[in-house]
Design an enzyme around this catalytic site. Structure first.
Site, PDB file in Angstrom:
ATOM      1  N   LEU A   1       0.830  -1.189   0.000  1.00 30.34           N
ATOM      2  CA  LEU A   1       0.000   0.000   0.000  1.00 30.34           C
ATOM      3  C   LEU A   1       0.877   1.258   0.000  1.00 30.34           C
ATOM      4  O   LEU A   1       0.792   2.106  -0.890  1.00 30.34           O
ATOM      5  CB  LEU A   1      -0.885  -0.033   1.253  1.00 30.34           C
ATOM      6  CG  LEU A   1      -1.774   1.151   1.521  1.00 30.34           C
ATOM      7  CD1 LEU A   1      -2.815   1.271   0.423  1.00 30.34           C
ATOM      8  CD2 LEU A   1      -2.464   0.998   2.879  1.00 30.34           C
TER       9      LEU A   1
ATOM     10  N   ASN B   1       5.457   8.641  -1.754  1.00 34.03           N
ATOM     11  CA  ASN B   1       4.659   9.870  -1.614  1.00 34.03           C
ATOM     12  C   ASN B   1       3.256   9.629  -1.057  1.00 34.03           C
ATOM     13  O   ASN B   1       2.450  10.551  -0.994  1.00 34.03           O
ATOM     14  CB  ASN B   1       4.533  10.577  -2.970  1.00 34.03           C
ATOM     15  CG  ASN B   1       5.869  11.112  -3.410  1.00 34.03           C
ATOM     16  OD1 ASN B   1       6.511  11.886  -2.713  1.00 34.03           O
ATOM     17  ND2 ASN B   1       6.332  10.619  -4.549  1.00 34.03           N
ATOM     18  N   ALA B   2       2.959   8.411  -0.726  1.00 29.00           N
ATOM     19  CA  ALA B   2       1.618   8.087  -0.213  1.00 29.00           C
ATOM     20  C   ALA B   2       1.760   7.222   1.032  1.00 29.00           C
ATOM     21  O   ALA B   2       1.801   5.998   0.966  1.00 29.00           O
ATOM     22  CB  ALA B   2       0.797   7.367  -1.285  1.00 29.00           C
TER      23      ALA B   2
ATOM     24  N   THR C   1       6.229  -5.100   4.673  1.00 32.50           N
ATOM     25  CA  THR C   1       6.624  -6.223   5.541  1.00 32.50           C
ATOM     26  C   THR C   1       6.445  -7.559   4.818  1.00 32.50           C
ATOM     27  O   THR C   1       5.484  -7.755   4.074  1.00 32.50           O
ATOM     28  CB  THR C   1       5.766  -6.194   6.829  1.00 32.50           C
ATOM     29  OG1 THR C   1       5.891  -4.903   7.423  1.00 32.50           O
ATOM     30  CG2 THR C   1       6.228  -7.246   7.826  1.00 32.50           C
TER      31      THR C   1
ATOM     32  N   GLU D   1       0.601   1.137  10.080  1.00 33.32           N
ATOM     33  CA  GLU D   1      -0.846   0.914   9.872  1.00 33.32           C
ATOM     34  C   GLU D   1      -1.694   2.082  10.366  1.00 33.32           C
ATOM     35  O   GLU D   1      -2.745   1.905  10.982  1.00 33.32           O
ATOM     36  CB  GLU D   1      -1.289  -0.412  10.502  1.00 33.32           C
ATOM     37  CG  GLU D   1      -0.608  -1.567   9.808  1.00 33.32           C
ATOM     38  CD  GLU D   1      -1.257  -2.905  10.038  1.00 33.32           C
ATOM     39  OE1 GLU D   1      -2.481  -2.965  10.195  1.00 33.32           O
ATOM     40  OE2 GLU D   1      -0.515  -3.888  10.028  1.00 33.32           O
TER      41      GLU D   1
HETATM   42  C1  FAD Z   1       8.728  -1.358   9.795  1.00 28.59           C
HETATM   43  C2  FAD Z   1       7.576  -0.889   8.962  1.00 28.59           C
HETATM   44  C3  FAD Z   1       6.730  -1.821   8.373  1.00 28.59           C
HETATM   45  C4  FAD Z   1       5.677  -1.392   7.536  1.00 28.59           C
HETATM   46  N1  FAD Z   1       4.903  -2.334   6.880  1.00 28.59           N
HETATM   47  C5  FAD Z   1       4.029  -1.911   5.916  1.00 28.59           C
HETATM   48  C6  FAD Z   1       3.347  -2.868   5.075  1.00 28.59           C
HETATM   49  O1  FAD Z   1       3.500  -4.089   5.227  1.00 28.59           O
HETATM   50  N2  FAD Z   1       2.544  -2.397   4.078  1.00 28.59           N
HETATM   51  C7  FAD Z   1       2.353  -1.067   3.868  1.00 28.59           C
HETATM   52  O2  FAD Z   1       1.634  -0.720   2.935  1.00 28.59           O
HETATM   53  N3  FAD Z   1       2.962  -0.136   4.664  1.00 28.59           N
HETATM   54  C8  FAD Z   1       3.795  -0.532   5.667  1.00 28.59           C
HETATM   55  N4  FAD Z   1       4.450   0.406   6.455  1.00 28.59           N
HETATM   56  C9  FAD Z   1       4.230   1.836   6.215  1.00 28.59           C
HETATM   57  C10 FAD Z   1       3.453   2.538   7.311  1.00 28.59           C
HETATM   58  O3  FAD Z   1       2.116   2.127   7.287  1.00 28.59           O
HETATM   59  C11 FAD Z   1       3.645   4.056   7.085  1.00 28.59           C
HETATM   60  O4  FAD Z   1       4.976   4.365   7.486  1.00 28.59           O
HETATM   61  C12 FAD Z   1       2.646   4.877   7.876  1.00 28.59           C
HETATM   62  O5  FAD Z   1       1.357   4.706   7.356  1.00 28.59           O
HETATM   63  C13 FAD Z   1       2.996   6.370   7.878  1.00 28.59           C
HETATM   64  O6  FAD Z   1       3.294   6.852   6.608  1.00 28.59           O
HETATM   65  P1  FAD Z   1       4.631   7.716   6.375  1.00 28.59           P
HETATM   66  O7  FAD Z   1       5.749   6.937   6.996  1.00 28.59           O
HETATM   67  O8  FAD Z   1       4.740   8.035   4.927  1.00 28.59           O
HETATM   68  O9  FAD Z   1       4.433   9.015   7.236  1.00 28.59           O
HETATM   69  P2  FAD Z   1       3.633  10.363   6.776  1.00 28.59           P
HETATM   70  O10 FAD Z   1       2.301  10.005   6.272  1.00 28.59           O
HETATM   71  O11 FAD Z   1       4.524  11.171   5.917  1.00 28.59           O
HETATM   72  O12 FAD Z   1       3.452  11.086   8.179  1.00 28.59           O
HETATM   73  C14 FAD Z   1       4.441  11.926   8.775  1.00 28.59           C
HETATM   74  C15 FAD Z   1       3.818  12.595   9.986  1.00 28.59           C
HETATM   75  O13 FAD Z   1       2.747  13.455   9.570  1.00 28.59           O
HETATM   76  C16 FAD Z   1       1.570  13.136  10.276  1.00 28.59           C
HETATM   77  N5  FAD Z   1       0.389  13.343   9.447  1.00 28.59           N
HETATM   78  C17 FAD Z   1       0.181  12.930   8.167  1.00 28.59           C
HETATM   79  N6  FAD Z   1      -1.038  13.296   7.757  1.00 28.59           N
HETATM   80  C18 FAD Z   1      -1.634  13.929   8.800  1.00 28.59           C
HETATM   81  C19 FAD Z   1      -2.912  14.541   9.001  1.00 28.59           C
HETATM   82  N7  FAD Z   1      -3.863  14.528   8.069  1.00 28.59           N
HETATM   83  N8  FAD Z   1      -3.157  15.110  10.197  1.00 28.59           N
HETATM   84  C20 FAD Z   1      -2.214  15.114  11.181  1.00 28.59           C
HETATM   85  N9  FAD Z   1      -0.999  14.545  11.051  1.00 28.59           N
HETATM   86  C21 FAD Z   1      -0.717  13.968   9.868  1.00 28.59           C
HETATM   87  C22 FAD Z   1       1.718  11.664  10.643  1.00 28.59           C
HETATM   88  O14 FAD Z   1       0.879  11.299  11.724  1.00 28.59           O
HETATM   89  C23 FAD Z   1       3.207  11.609  10.978  1.00 28.59           C
HETATM   90  O15 FAD Z   1       3.402  12.029  12.292  1.00 28.59           O
HETATM   91  C24 FAD Z   1       5.453  -0.002   7.341  1.00 28.59           C
HETATM   92  C25 FAD Z   1       6.286   0.927   7.984  1.00 28.59           C
HETATM   93  C26 FAD Z   1       7.336   0.504   8.766  1.00 28.59           C
HETATM   94  C27 FAD Z   1       8.229   1.544   9.380  1.00 28.59           C
END
Ligand code: FAD
Length: 373
Positions: A111, A115-116, A144, A352
């Site tokens: 997912l 950028n998303a 993962t 998540e």
């Molecule tokens: C070890 C690990 C395993 C993972 N496994 C998977 C997986 O199996 N499949 C998958 O698809 N993804 C996976 N992920 C991705 C994970 O779901 C994302 O890292 C998470 O959803 C946050 O996205 P981002 O890291 O791009 O942070 P961003 O979305 O860039 O967020 C940065 C900050 O901005 C804040 N923010 C963003 N939007 C808002 C808003 N509207 N209002 C207030 N605050 C906001 C966030 O809360 C955060 O504090 C994994 C991540 C890690 C680190």
């Protein structure tokens, strides 16, 4: 059974795997032999048919000992098996679920993109239907269970067109790891879950049969949200189990360590810390089990899943912090498992759906008005 397995087989090697950033094929195979994959899947597809609470307790028990192995288990079930089980057609289920439920293979959930992240609907990966095939281009990050030798398929969310309202149409497509044009790269250097597999995925003119569409075209966003609801229960279980593990270590230490001629647990300030930890864990357990119960009864549980995920993660944060505090300097050393708890808890505030996103979900459910939501 799960507790015994975690204590006897995971605990002795957890720190070494964490140090080496090593995914354990053997422990994954053992979790498969114990029937921990597909616990909520019907027996006809090789699952345990035991329902969500059993599954969540299994994750909790593994997380009590080690976050990495719990992550492998939770992602395999909630993000790998669940979408195929709930949205796949009969042929897709028969093709993938039996081996996934035995723990012979792993499926991943693609997912997140560079950028998303929180804005998961902003996917740029595209799936274009050309004749009898989807042609997929794009990339995913932080996925993962996506790069191991056991990783055989990824559920990829892709933009497959435009909806009538002008927004992107999103669909989920099953992309086998063996597909030409699908390449993976293991991501190293994580602070958390160091022994779990995390990958970056690239799709370049990756061609899969049109039958690999999961469910209906355009249902991808809905499938993703529903998958995350279930996934949040497993992240909450990791928070609860991890907190339980950190608390037990702290309690044991507080009964042994002496300073000023007394056991440190006998100082009221420390006894109260332990009492608060125990109380918070109990509250978290009740909230999570209620959410699981709603899920098992096929009742709406999105709000409770978000509440459980947020509360259990943040509670683990507080408990692990106090556990390290009780250990003093020794809590900062890798030879003590509280150090690993302190690091691993951080992922749960982020993966998540971050805690901020959970609050947005909860605020929506309770009817808070406002555009910012
Ligand atoms: C070890 C690990 C395993 C993972 N496994 C998977 C997986 O199996 N499949 C998958 O698809 N993804 C996976 N992920 C991705 C994970 O779901 C994302 O890292 C998470 O959803 C946050 O996205 P981002 O890291 O791009 O942070 P961003 O979305 O860039 O967020 C940065 C900050 O901005 C804040 N923010 C963003 N939007 C808002 C808003 N509207 N209002 C207030 N605050 C906001 C966030 O809360 C955060 O504090 C994994 C991540 C890690 C680190």
């Amino acid at each position: 059974m799960v507790r015994e397995f975690a204590e006897k087989e995971i605990a002795p090697i957890a720190q070494e795997l964490d140090d080496k950033e090593e995914f354990s094929y053997n422990l994954t195979k053992r979790m498969g032999e114990l029937g921990l994959f597909g616990l909520f899947v019907h027996e006809e597809y090789g699952g345990g048919n035991l329902g969500y609470i059993f599954y969540i307790i299994a994750v909790e028990e593994i997380a009590r000992i080690d976050g990495s192995q719990a992550a492998t288990l939770a992602a395999a079930n909630s993000l790998g098996i669940a979408p195929i089980y709930y949205y796949g057609n009969e042929e897709q289920k028969q093709a993938w679920l039996p081996d996934l439920c035995k723990g012979k293979t792993l499926a991943s959930f693609g997912l997140t993109e560079p950028n998303a992240g929180s804005d998961a609907g902003a996917s740029r990966t595209t799936g274009v239907l050309e004749g009898d095939h989807w042609i997929i281009n794009g990339s995913k990050i932080f996925i993962t269970n996506s790069t191991t030798d056991m990783s055989k398929v990824c559920v990829v969310q892709a933009v497959t067109g435009k909806r009538e309202d002008g927004r992107n149409e999103l669909s989920c497509i099953l992309v086998p790891n063996s597909t030409p044009g699908f390449t993976t790269e293991t991501m190293h250097g994580k602070m958390v879950w160091r022994a779990s597999d995390t990958g970056e995925l690239h799709f370049t003119d990756c061609k899969v049969p049109k039958e690999n569409l999961l469910g209906r075209r355009g249902d991808g966003f809905h499938q993703m949200l529903a998958t995350l609801d279930g996934g949040r229960l497993s992240i909450a279980a990791m928070g609860l189990g991890g907190a339980q593990g950190a608390f037990e270590l702290a309690l044991k230490y507080a009964k042994q360590r002496e300073q000023f001629g007394r056991r440190i647990g006998a100082f009221q300030v420390n006894a109260f810390k332990l009492a608060d930890m125990a109380t918070e864990i109990e509250m978290a357990r009740l909230l999570l089990y209620k959410a699981c119960w709603l899920c098992e009864k096929n009742r709406a549980f999105s709000k409770e899943a978000a509440m459980s995920k947020m509360f259990c993660s943040e509670m683990y944060h507080r408990v692990a912090n106090q556990a390290v505090q009780l250990y003093g300097g020794y809590g900062l050393m890798k030879e003590n498992a509280v150090e690993r708890h302190y690091r691993n808890q951080k992922l749960l505030d982020i993966g998540e759906g971050t805690s901020e996103i959970q609050r947005i979900v909860i605020a929506r459910h309770i009817g808070v008005p406002g555009k910012a939501l």
